[in-house]
Design a protein around this motif. Sequence first.
Motif, PDB file in Angstrom:
ATOM      1  N   GLY A  10      26.348 -21.881 -23.324  1.00  0.00           N
ATOM      2  CA  GLY A  10      27.235 -20.696 -23.051  1.00  0.00           C
ATOM      3  C   GLY A  10      26.525 -19.572 -21.899  1.00  0.00           C
ATOM      4  N   LEU A  11      26.623 -19.522 -20.790  1.00  0.00           N
ATOM      5  CA  LEU A  11      25.755 -18.613 -19.959  1.00  0.00           C
ATOM      6  C   LEU A  11      26.277 -17.271 -20.322  1.00  0.00           C
ATOM      7  N   ARG A  12      27.351 -16.797 -20.566  1.00  0.00           N
ATOM      8  CA  ARG A  12      27.717 -15.576 -20.976  1.00  0.00           C
ATOM      9  C   ARG A  12      27.045 -15.066 -22.356  1.00  0.00           C
ATOM     10  N   ALA A  13      27.074 -16.126 -23.126  1.00  0.00           N
ATOM     11  CA  ALA A  13      26.376 -15.663 -24.493  1.00  0.00           C
ATOM     12  C   ALA A  13      24.831 -15.493 -24.133  1.00  0.00           C
ATOM     13  N   CYS A  14      24.328 -16.492 -23.337  1.00  0.00           N
ATOM     14  CA  CYS A  14      22.869 -16.385 -23.250  1.00  0.00           C
ATOM     15  C   CYS A  14      22.402 -15.185 -22.441  1.00  0.00           C
ATOM     16  N   LEU A  15      23.316 -14.813 -21.618  1.00  0.00           N
ATOM     17  CA  LEU A  15      23.017 -13.586 -20.869  1.00  0.00           C
ATOM     18  C   LEU A  15      22.832 -12.376 -21.803  1.00  0.00           C
ATOM     19  N   LYS A  16      23.398 -12.376 -22.871  1.00  0.00           N
ATOM     20  CA  LYS A  16      23.209 -11.351 -24.053  1.00  0.00           C
ATOM     21  C   LYS A  16      21.851 -11.464 -24.717  1.00  0.00           C
ATOM     22  N   LYS A  17      21.290 -12.690 -24.542  1.00  0.00           N
ATOM     23  CA  LYS A  17      20.072 -12.803 -25.189  1.00  0.00           C
ATOM     24  C   LYS A  17      18.829 -13.332 -24.338  1.00  0.00           C
ATOM     25  N   GLY A  18      18.509 -12.423 -23.339  1.00  0.00           N
ATOM     26  CA  GLY A  18      17.462 -12.446 -22.540  1.00  0.00           C
ATOM     27  C   GLY A  18      17.390 -13.349 -21.436  1.00  0.00           C
ATOM     28  N   PHE A  19      18.666 -13.919 -20.927  1.00  0.00           N
ATOM     29  CA  PHE A  19      18.310 -14.986 -19.849  1.00  0.00           C
ATOM     30  C   PHE A  19      17.907 -14.523 -18.608  1.00  0.00           C
ATOM     31  N   ALA A  43      30.694 -14.509 -15.009  1.00  0.00           N
ATOM     32  CA  ALA A  43      29.422 -14.138 -15.571  1.00  0.00           C
ATOM     33  C   ALA A  43      28.834 -13.245 -14.433  1.00  0.00           C
ATOM     34  N   ASP A  44      28.428 -12.217 -14.644  1.00  0.00           N
ATOM     35  CA  ASP A  44      27.773 -11.220 -14.105  1.00  0.00           C
ATOM     36  C   ASP A  44      26.404 -11.515 -13.651  1.00  0.00           C
TER      37      ASP A  44
END
Length: 251
Positions: A10-19, A43-44
Motif C-alpha cells: 500500500g503506497l499511501r500507507a507506506c508514504l506515512k511511514k517514511g517512503f 498518492a501525493d
Amino acid sequence: MKFVSWNVNGLRACLKKGFEETFRTLDADFFCIQETKMQPGQADFAPEGYTEYIYSADKKGYSGTAIWARTPALSVRYGLEEDLHNHEGRAITLEYPDFYLVNLYVPNSQNELARIDYRMQWEDDLRRYLQALDAQKPVILCGDLNVAHTEIDLKNPGPNRGAAGFSDQERGKLDELLAAGFTDTFRHLHPDATGIYSWWSMRFRARERNAGWRIDYFLVSNRLAPQIRKADILMDILGSDHCPVTLELDL
C-alpha cells in the motif's frame, strides 16, 4: 546502474511511514514497487527527475505495480500477452536500448493453494513472455515473486512445506525459469547466506524474531551475470511487511 524493488503493501500507507525518505536515500536509477493498492493520482508522490509508470488493478485498493525511472523508456507494456493476466496490475515492462526491465507482483497461491491452477498458468505464460524478450535483448526482472526458492530462503521450511509460497509446484516453476536462462542475483553473490529475508508475517512478532521468507528477487538474463556488482536485501528498512531489495549492474 542501481535498481530497487520493494513491495510497499500500500503506497499511501507506506508514504506515512517514511517512503519518501527511503526513496531519496537509496537514490536509485530505477525504483520499482509492488502492491501499490491504488489508482493513478491517489498518492501525493512525484519525485523530481523521474518518469512515473503506474499499472493499477481493475479492483480498487488491490495489487498494482509502479516504476520511477530516471531515464524515460523507449516503450512500455502493461501486463502480459494473455488478457486473463491483465486485470490485476501485476506486470510492467520498460524497454531501453540495451535491456528490458520487468517489474512483477506475482499472484499469491492463497490458503490451501486455492489459486494454484491460475498461478501455474501465470508462471508458464510469464516464462514464455520473458524468453521472447530475452531473445531480443537482456532482461532485468524484479519484484515480489511470492515463492521462497530453497530451504535457506525461509526460517521454517519444515512446517511450511507445501504451503503457499513454498509448495513444490511454485518452487518448481522458479527452477524452470532459472533453467530458461536467468540468474538469481542475490544467490549469485551470496550462495550460502542464511537468515536474510525480505518478508515477514505481521503475526506472531515474526519480524522481531526474524522468522522471514526471501520472496522478493532480482533475476537477470544469464549473460548479464558477469556485470552484477551488488545484490542486497535491506532488512533494516521498515514501512512495509516486506523490505527493499537492490541490484547494482555495470551497464
